[in-house]
Design a protein around this motif. Structure first.
Motif, PDB file in Angstrom:
ATOM      1  N   TYR A  52       0.668  -1.027  -0.212  1.00 18.52           N
ATOM      2  CA  TYR A  52      -0.003  -0.234  -0.076  1.00 18.52           C
ATOM      3  C   TYR A  52       0.916   1.691   0.585  1.00 18.52           C
ATOM      4  O   TYR A  52       2.302   1.263   0.418  1.00 18.52           O
ATOM      5  CB  TYR A  52      -0.878   0.354   1.395  1.00 18.52           C
ATOM      6  N   SER A  53       0.178   2.073  -0.182  1.00 16.64           N
ATOM      7  CA  SER A  53       1.031   3.485  -0.929  1.00 16.64           C
ATOM      8  C   SER A  53       0.660   4.293   0.604  1.00 16.64           C
ATOM      9  O   SER A  53      -0.126   3.860   1.944  1.00 16.64           O
ATOM     10  CB  SER A  53      -0.007   4.374  -1.768  1.00 16.64           C
ATOM     11  N   SER A  54       1.175   5.743   0.885  1.00 18.62           N
ATOM     12  CA  SER A  54       0.131   6.681   2.111  1.00 18.62           C
ATOM     13  C   SER A  54      -0.461   7.097   2.387  1.00 18.62           C
ATOM     14  O   SER A  54      -1.321   7.367   0.431  1.00 18.62           O
ATOM     15  CB  SER A  54       1.719   6.976   2.621  1.00 18.62           C
ATOM     16  N   THR A  56      -9.041  -3.593  -1.483  1.00 17.88           N
ATOM     17  CA  THR A  56      -8.987  -4.930  -1.662  1.00 17.88           C
ATOM     18  C   THR A  56     -10.075  -5.580  -0.781  1.00 17.88           C
ATOM     19  O   THR A  56     -10.496  -6.586  -0.823  1.00 17.88           O
ATOM     20  CB  THR A  56      -7.965  -4.835  -0.294  1.00 17.88           C
ATOM     21  N   LEU A  57     -10.151  -4.863   0.283  1.00 20.63           N
ATOM     22  CA  LEU A  57     -11.880  -5.174   1.271  1.00 20.63           C
ATOM     23  C   LEU A  57     -13.101  -5.909   0.603  1.00 20.63           C
ATOM     24  O   LEU A  57     -13.787  -6.585   0.065  1.00 20.63           O
ATOM     25  CB  LEU A  57     -11.814  -4.567   2.179  1.00 20.63           C
ATOM     26  N   SER A  58     -13.470  -4.446  -0.864  1.00 22.70           N
ATOM     27  CA  SER A  58     -14.554  -5.023  -1.742  1.00 22.70           C
ATOM     28  C   SER A  58     -13.826  -6.471  -2.276  1.00 22.70           C
ATOM     29  O   SER A  58     -14.543  -6.968  -2.703  1.00 22.70           O
ATOM     30  CB  SER A  58     -14.600  -3.429  -2.244  1.00 22.70           C
ATOM     31  N   GLU A  59     -12.700  -6.751  -3.057  1.00 25.84           N
ATOM     32  CA  GLU A  59     -13.127  -7.433  -4.038  1.00 25.84           C
ATOM     33  C   GLU A  59     -13.081  -9.284  -3.165  1.00 25.84           C
ATOM     34  O   GLU A  59     -13.955  -9.922  -3.436  1.00 25.84           O
ATOM     35  CB  GLU A  59     -10.975  -7.455  -4.226  1.00 25.84           C
ATOM     36  N   ARG A  60     -12.956  -8.814  -1.617  1.00 30.16           N
ATOM     37  CA  ARG A  60     -12.592 -10.145  -1.059  1.00 30.16           C
ATOM     38  C   ARG A  60     -14.038 -10.522  -0.151  1.00 30.16           C
ATOM     39  O   ARG A  60     -14.855 -11.432  -0.323  1.00 30.16           O
ATOM     40  CB  ARG A  60     -12.091  -9.933   0.735  1.00 30.16           C
ATOM     41  N   TYR A  61     -15.111  -9.135   0.024  1.00 31.20           N
ATOM     42  CA  TYR A  61     -15.989  -9.324   0.931  1.00 31.20           C
ATOM     43  C   TYR A  61     -17.280  -8.842   0.775  1.00 31.20           C
ATOM     44  O   TYR A  61     -18.221  -8.838   0.444  1.00 31.20           O
ATOM     45  CB  TYR A  61     -15.221  -9.268   2.300  1.00 31.20           C
ATOM     46  N   LEU A  94      -6.552   0.016  -0.140  1.00 28.71           N
ATOM     47  CA  LEU A  94      -7.701  -0.851   1.075  1.00 28.71           C
ATOM     48  C   LEU A  94      -8.351  -1.506   1.065  1.00 28.71           C
ATOM     49  O   LEU A  94      -9.255  -2.219   1.304  1.00 28.71           O
ATOM     50  CB  LEU A  94      -6.822  -0.356   2.935  1.00 28.71           C
ATOM     51  N   ILE A  95      -9.694  -0.119   0.922  1.00 27.12           N
ATOM     52  CA  ILE A  95     -11.013  -0.315   0.652  1.00 27.12           C
ATOM     53  C   ILE A  95     -11.281  -1.129  -1.226  1.00 27.12           C
ATOM     54  O   ILE A  95     -12.074  -2.155  -0.740  1.00 27.12           O
ATOM     55  CB  ILE A  95     -11.463   0.873   0.403  1.00 27.12           C
ATOM     56  N   PHE A 154     -19.051  -6.678  -5.766  1.00 30.92           N
ATOM     57  CA  PHE A 154     -18.917  -6.312  -6.654  1.00 30.92           C
ATOM     58  C   PHE A 154     -17.469  -5.423  -5.762  1.00 30.92           C
ATOM     59  O   PHE A 154     -16.799  -5.150  -4.704  1.00 30.92           O
ATOM     60  CB  PHE A 154     -19.620  -4.309  -6.477  1.00 30.92           C
ATOM     61  N   THR A 155     -16.584  -4.557  -6.994  1.00 29.59           N
ATOM     62  CA  THR A 155     -15.378  -4.457  -6.780  1.00 29.59           C
ATOM     63  C   THR A 155     -15.565  -2.457  -6.581  1.00 29.59           C
ATOM     64  O   THR A 155     -15.770  -1.949  -7.601  1.00 29.59           O
ATOM     65  CB  THR A 155     -14.336  -4.952  -7.489  1.00 29.59           C
ATOM     66  N   LEU A 156     -14.750  -1.959  -6.245  1.00 29.60           N
ATOM     67  CA  LEU A 156     -14.700  -1.137  -5.658  1.00 29.60           C
ATOM     68  C   LEU A 156     -13.180  -0.156  -6.018  1.00 29.60           C
ATOM     69  O   LEU A 156     -12.444  -0.344  -5.779  1.00 29.60           O
ATOM     70  CB  LEU A 156     -14.881  -0.316  -4.845  1.00 29.60           C
ATOM     71  N   THR A 157     -13.430   0.415  -7.742  1.00 33.03           N
ATOM     72  CA  THR A 157     -11.689   0.187  -7.709  1.00 33.03           C
ATOM     73  C   THR A 157     -10.835   1.333  -7.548  1.00 33.03           C
ATOM     74  O   THR A 157     -11.331   2.381  -5.990  1.00 33.03           O
ATOM     75  CB  THR A 157     -12.103   0.640  -9.428  1.00 33.03           C
ATOM     76  N   THR A 158     -10.035   1.589  -7.047  1.00 34.92           N
ATOM     77  CA  THR A 158      -8.609   2.556  -6.875  1.00 34.92           C
ATOM     78  C   THR A 158      -8.921   3.647  -6.861  1.00 34.92           C
ATOM     79  O   THR A 158      -8.542   4.741  -6.263  1.00 34.92           O
ATOM     80  CB  THR A 158      -7.296   1.990  -6.205  1.00 34.92           C
ATOM     81  N   SER A 159      -8.632   3.826  -8.460  1.00 32.66           N
ATOM     82  CA  SER A 159      -8.696   4.765  -8.716  1.00 32.66           C
ATOM     83  C   SER A 159     -10.099   5.839  -8.367  1.00 32.66           C
ATOM     84  O   SER A 159     -10.486   7.188  -7.885  1.00 32.66           O
ATOM     85  CB  SER A 159      -9.047   5.017 -10.498  1.00 32.66           C
ATOM     86  N   THR A 160     -11.557   5.349  -8.645  1.00 34.99           N
ATOM     87  CA  THR A 160     -12.711   5.097  -8.585  1.00 34.99           C
ATOM     88  C   THR A 160     -12.816   5.975  -6.718  1.00 34.99           C
ATOM     89  O   THR A 160     -13.156   7.177  -6.123  1.00 34.99           O
ATOM     90  CB  THR A 160     -13.498   4.742  -8.715  1.00 34.99           C
TER      91      THR A 160
END
Length: 292
Positions: A41-43, A54-59, A51-52, A62-68
């Motif tokens: 992860y970055s800072s 990753t959690l959306s992909e696992r749990y 982090l969010i 649907f997946t919330l993209t990092t860019s959004t």
């Protein structure tokens, strides 16, 4: 014929937009080429967005993209910056964050497997250079920058403790999600990123300049005209070698101003004695350079 003021405004606008674009490329390259493949992860807000994601992909279904998420998490900070810092500052911040979100989404990630140490080093350096250049051009990259600027304006204190606490949380989260080895690489990446930003963006560092001169009036006029800095004057001092009457000038500047003050002193008194030292803390009426 266009006025010099008009040309200056256009150049300033172009430099800020160019810096925003360079930052967008840098953070997208760091994310897609190094952090994601290295599973680290970055800072700050970028790290929280990862982090969010990753959690959306696992749990989540649907997946919330990092860019959004990166853009969405910055929206409340845009509002804060608009009212607490300035409209022009916030507009350029929105441009930088928007371009970064677009580049994160559209820059294709290479299919390679790199050593995580390489990912931590190169990701931290590339993002640090992009962020430092953006800050040096007078724009913010969003996220904790805005919180830090507001706290520094209100209290005069650094927001380092808040920054450390948030990044520590990201490091711990990386440990739970990817394993504690990757947590170590995340911490290394954050450290390198911060050091590179400090190396590129030096405006926040304060320097004390002591000038011993026989031509104080010219130097004072040059500094106040170019840099708008306060100066303390000590009259009637004597040089031990030639026993000539001199004046001592003290001023505090941003490290970013070193080039300007050097040129002013050399032009006004090339034989002046100058001592420069880094300042740990400044109290009283020191005016921060505006980012707007």
């Amino acid at each position: 014929m266009e006025s010099l003021e008009g040309l200056s405004r256009r150049y300033n606008l172009l430099s800020k937009v160019s810096a925003a674009f360079l930052y967008a490329i840098a953070v997208a390259v760091a994310l897609n080429f190094f952090w994601e493949p290295g599973r680290m992860y970055s800072s700050g807000v970028t790290g929280f967005a990862q982090l969010i994601n990753t959690l959306s992909e696992r749990y989540l279904p649907f997946t919330l993209t990092t860019s959004t998420l990166y853009f969405a998490l910055n929206v409340p900070l845009f509002i804060l910056g608009w009212f607490k810092i300035g409209k022009k500052f916030t507009i350029f911040t929105i441009i930088a964050v928007f371009l970064a979100s677009i580049m994160m989404h559209n820059l294709p990630a290479p299919e390679w497997k790199l050593d995580p140490l390489v990912c931590a080093i190169f990701g931290g350096v590339i993002n640090g250079v992009g962020t430092g250049l953006a800050l040096k051009s007078g724009i913010s990259t969003g996220g904790l920058d805005i919180v830090g600027i507001i706290l520094r304006k209100k209290t005069g204190q650094s927001f380092g403790s808040i920054n450390i606490a948030i990044n520590l949380l990201i490091v711990i989260a990386a440990g739970f999600v990817f394993g504690w080895t990757r947590s170590l690489y995340t911490a290394l990446n954050i450290f390198i990123n911060g050091r590179v930003i400090d190396a590129v963006y030096t405006q926040h560092r304060k320097m004390q300049v002591m000038i011993v001169t026989e031509h104080p009036k010219k130097i004072i006029e040059g500094i106040q005209a170019k840099m708008h800095r306060g100066i303390t004057i000590i009259h009637d001092v004597e040089g031990a070698y030639g026993h000539t009457e001199k004046t001592i000038l003290f001023t505090i500047i941003d490290r970013y101003d070193m080039y300007d003050i050097h040129n002013i002193i050399v032009a006004c008194d090339p034989y002046a004695f100058v001592s420069v030292s880094e300042v740990a803390k400044v109290y009283g009426r020191f005016k921060e350079q505006e980012l707007v």
